[in-house]
Each structure stands twice: as C-alpha cells, then as structure tokens.
Design an enzyme around this catalytic site. Structure first.
Site, PDB file in Angstrom:
ATOM      1  N   GLN A 134      12.970  35.122  -8.163  1.00  0.00           N
ATOM      2  CA  GLN A 134      13.632  33.817  -7.665  1.00  0.00           C
ATOM      3  C   GLN A 134      12.277  33.120  -6.238  1.00  0.00           C
ATOM      4  O   GLN A 134      12.234  32.733  -6.591  1.00  0.00           O
ATOM      5  CB  GLN A 134      14.131  34.264  -6.579  1.00  0.00           C
ATOM      6  CG  GLN A 134      15.837  34.017  -7.803  1.00  0.00           C
ATOM      7  CD  GLN A 134      17.113  34.355  -6.780  1.00  0.00           C
ATOM      8  OE1 GLN A 134      16.946  35.138  -5.866  1.00  0.00           O
ATOM      9  NE2 GLN A 134      17.990  33.874  -7.856  1.00  0.00           N
TER      10      GLN A 134
ATOM     11  N   GLU B 128       0.723  -0.723   0.028  1.00  0.00           N
ATOM     12  CA  GLU B 128       0.057   0.306  -0.287  1.00  0.00           C
ATOM     13  C   GLU B 128       1.371   1.329   0.431  1.00  0.00           C
ATOM     14  O   GLU B 128       0.754   1.993  -0.797  1.00  0.00           O
ATOM     15  CB  GLU B 128      -1.048   0.200   0.981  1.00  0.00           C
ATOM     16  CG  GLU B 128      -1.831   0.970   1.392  1.00  0.00           C
ATOM     17  CD  GLU B 128      -2.757   1.218   1.976  1.00  0.00           C
ATOM     18  OE1 GLU B 128      -3.700   1.420   1.582  1.00  0.00           O
ATOM     19  OE2 GLU B 128      -2.950   0.659   3.640  1.00  0.00           O
TER      20      GLU B 128
ATOM     21  N   ARG C 171       2.198  33.757 -16.505  1.00  0.00           N
ATOM     22  CA  ARG C 171       1.714  34.852 -16.204  1.00  0.00           C
ATOM     23  C   ARG C 171       2.888  35.653 -16.117  1.00  0.00           C
ATOM     24  O   ARG C 171       3.404  35.249 -15.685  1.00  0.00           O
ATOM     25  CB  ARG C 171       1.327  34.700 -14.718  1.00  0.00           C
ATOM     26  CG  ARG C 171       0.932  35.687 -13.574  1.00  0.00           C
ATOM     27  CD  ARG C 171      -0.692  36.136 -13.835  1.00  0.00           C
ATOM     28  NE  ARG C 171      -0.990  37.001 -12.841  1.00  0.00           N
ATOM     29  CZ  ARG C 171      -1.789  37.913 -12.625  1.00  0.00           C
ATOM     30  NH1 ARG C 171      -3.123  37.543 -14.261  1.00  0.00           N
ATOM     31  NH2 ARG C 171      -2.605  39.021 -12.161  1.00  0.00           N
TER      32      ARG C 171
END
Lengths: 382, 85
Positions: A282, A245, A271
C-alpha cells in the site's frame, strides 16, 4: 458539458504520439546537460503543424479549436520527453494567439505564416529583473512616444525563447503616470532592431533545453506599426493571454504526468521486494493512486477551461485552477515516482530525475502556485 | 434595475468589497484605482454572465471601462439598447 473527444481529436492525438516517439530523436541527455535547443526537433514539430493548430487557414494555420490544441499539447507532453521543447512550442502558440486576437490584418499576414511554419521563433516579454509575480505593477521598461513611433528602454528577464527569438512581444509602460491598467502597451520587436539585444541563455535546474534569458532595450526605436493592439491595451492583452497560457502549459504538464504515472505503474508491477511486486504494498500503491487522481481530476478541469475558451467564454478561474492543480500534481507525482523507483529513480539513466527537475518550473512559470491561489481567491470575491 | 446600477452594485460589493465611497456615473474607475488589472478580470466575468454579452478583443480597451457610464454604454450597445435602458 461533455468531455468526450471526437474521433478526429483522438486520431490527431494518436498521430502526435506516434510522431513524437518516432521523430523526436535528439540525444536529450546531452542537450539537457549542455542546455542546447533542439532546432531540428523544433523544425519537425513545425512540419507536423503543431504550432499552426489554432490559427486560421488563411495564415497557414489548421483552423483547429482550442480544445483540440490542448489535446495535442497534452499528447506532446506525454510522448516527447523534452519538456523544454514542448514549453517552447506552447510559447510560440501563445504568441500567435495574441497576434491573432489583437493584431491588425497586416500584422497577422506578416507574422502568423512564419510563426505557423516555425520559421521564426516568438517570445513574450513581460517579466523584469525586479518584476516577477507583480509584473504589471512593478514594470519599469518604458516606451516613450516619438514622432514616428516609440523608443524602448529597459530589460526583461527569464524570457522563454528569448535568446533565440526572431520576434518578441514586449510589454512596456507608455504612460507611467496613469494606472497600470491603461498605461502599458505591447510591441512586436524583431531581432534585427537596433538597440535590442538578446542575452545568453540562463542555466537552470530544469527545462534545460528551453532557452530563457534577459532581453535588453537600449534606445530601441520601433515604428508605430509594431504596436500590438491599441496604446494602453497592454495590461488587458496580458490578462487575456494568461487565460490561454494557463491552459496550454498545463496541457503539456498533464501529458508528462500521464507518462510518469504509466512509468510508475509498469515499474511497480515489475520490481519485486520481499517476494512480491512492490505495487502490492500500500505504501507504494498509494503514491501511484495519488498520481492517478491528479491526472484524472487535472484532465477534467483542463478540458473544462479549454472547452470554455473554445466556446468563446471566459475561463480565468478554470485556467488558474488547472494551472495550480496540474503543476502541483505533476511536481508531487515526479517526487513520488522517484521514490517508487528507489535508487534507480535517483539516477540520470531512468530519466525521472529530469522530469522532477522540469516539474518544479511548472509551479513557477506563468504565475507561481501562490499567485494562482491569489487569483482564484480574488475571483471568488475574497 | 438599470444596467448602470447593476454594474455599480457589483463593483461596490464585489470589487471594492463594500469599502469604497459611492461611485458616480463619471468617476474614473481605473485612474482612481477602483478597478485594477485583477479587478477587470472579475468585472468582465460578471458582465459577460449577467448581461449575456461577449466582449471581444477590440472592445477590451481601457476607455470602455474608464467609468460606469462607459461600461454601461458598452454593455447596452452590445445588447442593442440605449444607455438609459
């Protein structure tokens, strides 16, 4: 150890990505809002044989190795935006692995073909209302032996796939007086069994399409043939299944992380602010760099764990590290992605807010991050 | 060193952290709480690496880890040796 995927693995990964993008087309915002399970998309994934991957062909499986299964789940986590559906599929595969490893030939014949075809939905029931991280130690659900079988009494909580499960692998105390390591057994209980009730799905902050709920056993008689493995083997089966799992779920999470990373890179390039793309700053770039680091390092430890399991070796340490590192990396990456996207990231329209809500579950399900740290510490002999 | 002594040393130092009474061949490791559900994961990792064996699903039974003697017998059987080996 080499982590280069074979041509076959790459082809399969690409096919799953194409499949998910073209075929998994349910209206996720609506399903997410209503907390509904996308049965049609589940069936499509079954037809694609995703849940059949690691099982022998004689049971309707594909006979793929575990690394291939992990690569496919990663691809699904990447290309399918419904993390609840992907989690449900991972749970199905996990239940199949338990039956494959510990079931009798009759049990395999009876359950695995339907599991591989997705015709029956499987769940694993360990957690209880009062037993979460200490699921084995604090377990209260009892299975008292009778002449012809066992009687189950107790309840299980937050069970993934539980409210819609046809078959549940239930962990219960068969010998409460002895050590928990030898006093717990596993039973495969079908939904029609008298005394077994599946309660409604619980509303959650994320993974809303995944159905989680309480399962109640009230004088639930099951025959001896429902015992999975030997009586008293439950805790060991639990330990074994956790290694699987803790590779399957992180595989899906790593795929989501990769998608969030790509989405963030694209947005940071497109953008602009103060005259240049925000990725040139940065403060923004560093967040995306951290996502990339989490993805690349997460992939290394995940593939190491999956390769060890493919080779038939133990990977308790590697699987716990993968679970811890990838789930925490995903949660932080989603938070950062929302921040990179600014106001848009906070809207439902951009869907990153759903990835963030879903990612919180990654650090809780299948053992919290704190439990993974405790396990890793114990494995180091501390 | 005999298989059984190797395993005794590992359980004493790594699972008990050196904080347990000397373990005899027939002490009940699980019933006495010397090995718990996490301890067996640690032990299995040790056995498979140290003795180059692979312990399969149908061998992962509590009785095979009940005592030092039982564990040693399992490991030696898998390596084609008798328990005294």
């Amino acid at each position: 150890m080499e982590f280069v995927l074979s041509e076959e693995q790459i082809d399969l990964r690409d096919a799953v990505i194409r499949f998910a993008r073209q075929e998994i087309d349910h209206d996720l915002p609506s399903y997410d809002k209503e907390g509904s399970f996308p049965f049609e998309s589940w069936r499509k994934c079954a037809d694609m044989q995703i849940m059949a991957l690691p099982f022998a062909e004689e049971y309707g499986g594909c006979g793929s190795d575990f690394l291939t299964t992990v690569v496919v789940l990663q691809a699904l986590g990447y290309s399918c935006r419904d993390a609840g559906l992907v989690h449900a599929i991972a749970t199905q595969i996990l239940c199949g692995l338990q039956i494959h490893l510990f079931g009798t030939p009759e049990q395999k014949q009876r359950f695995l073909p339907a599991l591989c075809r997705g015709e029956k939905i499987f769940a694993q029931a360990i957690t209880e209302p009062g037993a979460g991280s200490d699921a084995i130690g604090a377990m209260r659900t009892r299975a008292e032996q009778t002449e012809d079988g066992y009687v189950l009494n107790g309840s299980k909580m937050f069970i993934s796939n539980g409210p819609i499960a046809d078959v549940v692998i239930v962990f219960a105390l068969t010998d409460p007086e002895s050590s928990r390591l030898s006093g717990i057994s596993c039973f495969m209980v079908e939904k029609e069994t008298a005394g077994f009730e599946r309660c409604r799905s619980i509303e959650k902050m994320g993974l809303c399409t995944l159905q989680n709920g309480e399962l109640v056993f009230d004088d639930c008689h099951v025959p001896k043939a429902t015992l999975l493995g030997r009586e008293g083997q439950g805790a060991i089966i639990f330990n074994e299944s956790m290694e699987w799992e803790r590779s399957l779920l992180p595989a899906a999470h790593l795929g989501t992380l990769e998608r969030v990373l790509e989405t963030s890179i694209a947005y940071a390039k497109k953008r602009s602010a103060f005259g240049q793309p925000i990725g040139k700053y940065q403060a923004v770039a560093n967040k995306i760099v951290d996502m990339k680091v989490a993805f690349e390092l997460g992939r290394l430890i995940l593939y190491k764990a999956a390769t060890l399991k493919t080779q038939g070796k133990r990977a308790a340490m590697e699987a716990s590290i993968a679970k811890l590192f990838i789930s925490e990396g995903l949660k932080q990456s989603c938070l950062d992605a929302v921040q990179v996207h600014g106001g848009y990231g906070f809207t439902k329209e951009y869907e990153i807010e759903r990835d963030l809500r879903d990612s919180v579950a990654a650090t809780i399900y299948s053992g919290t991050s704190e439990m993974q740290q405790a396990i890793i510490s114990r494995l180091m002999g501390l | 060193m005999r298989t059984i002594d190797n395993i005794r040393q590992f359980i004493t130092s790594e699972i008990c952290g050196g904080h347990c009474e000397p373990i005899t061949d027939t002490d009940l490791l699980i019933d006495q709480g010397i090995i718990d559900s996490m301890g067996i994961i640690v032990l299995l990792g040790f056995l498979e690496e140290k003795f180059a064996v692979r312990i399969e699903g149908d061998e992962l039974l509590p009785e095979n880890f009940a005592t030092l003697a039982a564990i040693s017998t399992l490991v030696d059987k898998k390596n084609g040796m008798n328990a005294e080996g």
